[in-house]
Design an enzyme around this catalytic site. Sequence first.
Site, mmCIF file in Angstrom:
data_model
loop_
_atom_site.group_PDB
_atom_site.id
_atom_site.type_symbol
_atom_site.label_atom_id
_atom_site.label_comp_id
_atom_site.label_asym_id
_atom_site.label_seq_id
_atom_site.Cartn_x
_atom_site.Cartn_y
_atom_site.Cartn_z
ATOM 1 N N MET A 169 11.238 -1.997 4.164
ATOM 2 C CA MET A 169 11.702 -1.432 5.435
ATOM 3 C C MET A 169 12.434 -2.510 6.230
ATOM 4 S SD MET A 169 8.966 1.439 6.549
ATOM 5 C CE MET A 169 7.738 0.402 7.296
ATOM 6 N N SER B 230 8.785 -14.050 3.934
ATOM 7 C CA SER B 230 8.527 -14.754 2.672
ATOM 8 C C SER B 230 7.807 -13.869 1.651
ATOM 9 C CB SER B 230 7.746 -16.047 2.925
ATOM 10 O OG SER B 230 6.630 -15.773 3.723
ATOM 11 N N HIS C 68 8.512 -10.726 1.119
ATOM 12 C CA HIS C 68 9.602 -10.013 0.434
ATOM 13 C C HIS C 68 10.344 -10.943 -0.527
ATOM 14 C CE1 HIS C 68 9.327 -7.424 4.185
ATOM 15 N NE2 HIS C 68 9.176 -6.539 3.215
HETATM 16 O O1 PAF Z 1 5.835 -1.205 2.219
HETATM 17 C C1 PAF Z 1 6.875 -0.768 2.759
HETATM 18 O O2 PAF Z 1 7.720 -1.530 3.239
HETATM 19 C C2 PAF Z 1 7.111 0.724 2.804
HETATM 20 O O3 PAF Z 1 5.931 1.416 2.963
HETATM 21 C C3 PAF Z 1 7.915 1.257 1.595
HETATM 22 C C4 PAF Z 1 7.170 1.072 0.292
HETATM 23 C C5 PAF Z 1 9.263 0.544 1.525
HETATM 24 C C6 PAF Z 1 8.173 2.757 1.767
HETATM 25 O O4 PAF Z 1 8.870 3.026 2.935
#
Ligand code: PAF
Length: 290
Positions: free
Chosen positions: A37, A42, A44
């Site tokens: 989202m 870090s 990610h």
């Molecule tokens: O973990 C997240 O960032 C969200 O829940 C996802 C998996 C991208 C779904 O919107």
Amino acid sequence: MTEPTTSPRTAPVVVRTREELAELRPSAGRTALVPTMGALHSGHRGLIAAARGRADSVVVSIFVNPLQFGPNEDYDRYPRTLDSDLAVCAEEGVDVVFAPDVETMYPGPQTVTVHPGEMGAVLEGEFRPGFCEGVLTVVSKLFNLIRPDIAFFGQKDAQQLAVIRRMTRDLCMPITIVGVPTVRDADGLATSSRNVYLGPQERRSALALSRALLAGADASVTGPVGILSAARAVLKEAVTATPPVVVDYLALVDPETFTDVSADHRGEAVLVVAAWVGETRLIDNVPLTL
Ligand code: PAF
């Protein structure tokens, strides 16, 4: 003498629409998806690095999914930082960023959704009704649009990861789901896009979550009852901190079903916690082998 060169990474291709995405789809090779989202941190980066190690091309999706937020939750104020997210993706060697708008993902009323079953009614499902269903619905859409071979999710959202695994199994989706270990800041706080909401004092209070999990993990030889009481003791103190930690749940659960393990349980389990510090809701967990 020539200067040593580092190979500069090329900026990812940014696509906004389904049509652009369809044109880009590579015909050969293994495609990895890292659904996010945005407000990349870090944790990610760890997901992207894991994806790069196991695929020929990496797609990161950035979409704040309205369907997984309750009416009084933080959808409107959720951090939206596309420019810096694109810089992170460029640094991490992402090939494609899919950043659709709400109309692209939800062109009309969403009458058909993916129901998470019983696992979506407990813990996160109990405190955030509709959350698991909203996640499964958007993740299925992303899977259908991007058609990855493999997808990466953080273990920090352990219940989300479990329901997604279950969905791919129950609905025969030909996608390998990989869970990537939680990344923590130096003070122990699990990285989360929502950490930006925390002021310094709130952050100090929030550290009770990771401390409680650590206390539980340290007590793992004592079994479920000992683990829970060690973790609970830490949270009990944090209730009187300034600002206080207000606990939604602390539980020791089966990693597949997310139901409580029995007092004599042996084997795998996850100690999970969710709590509020001020206006911020935080979740964390630690996997244990008993
Ligand atoms: O973990 C997240 O960032 C969200 O829940 C996802 C998996 C991208 C779904 O919107």
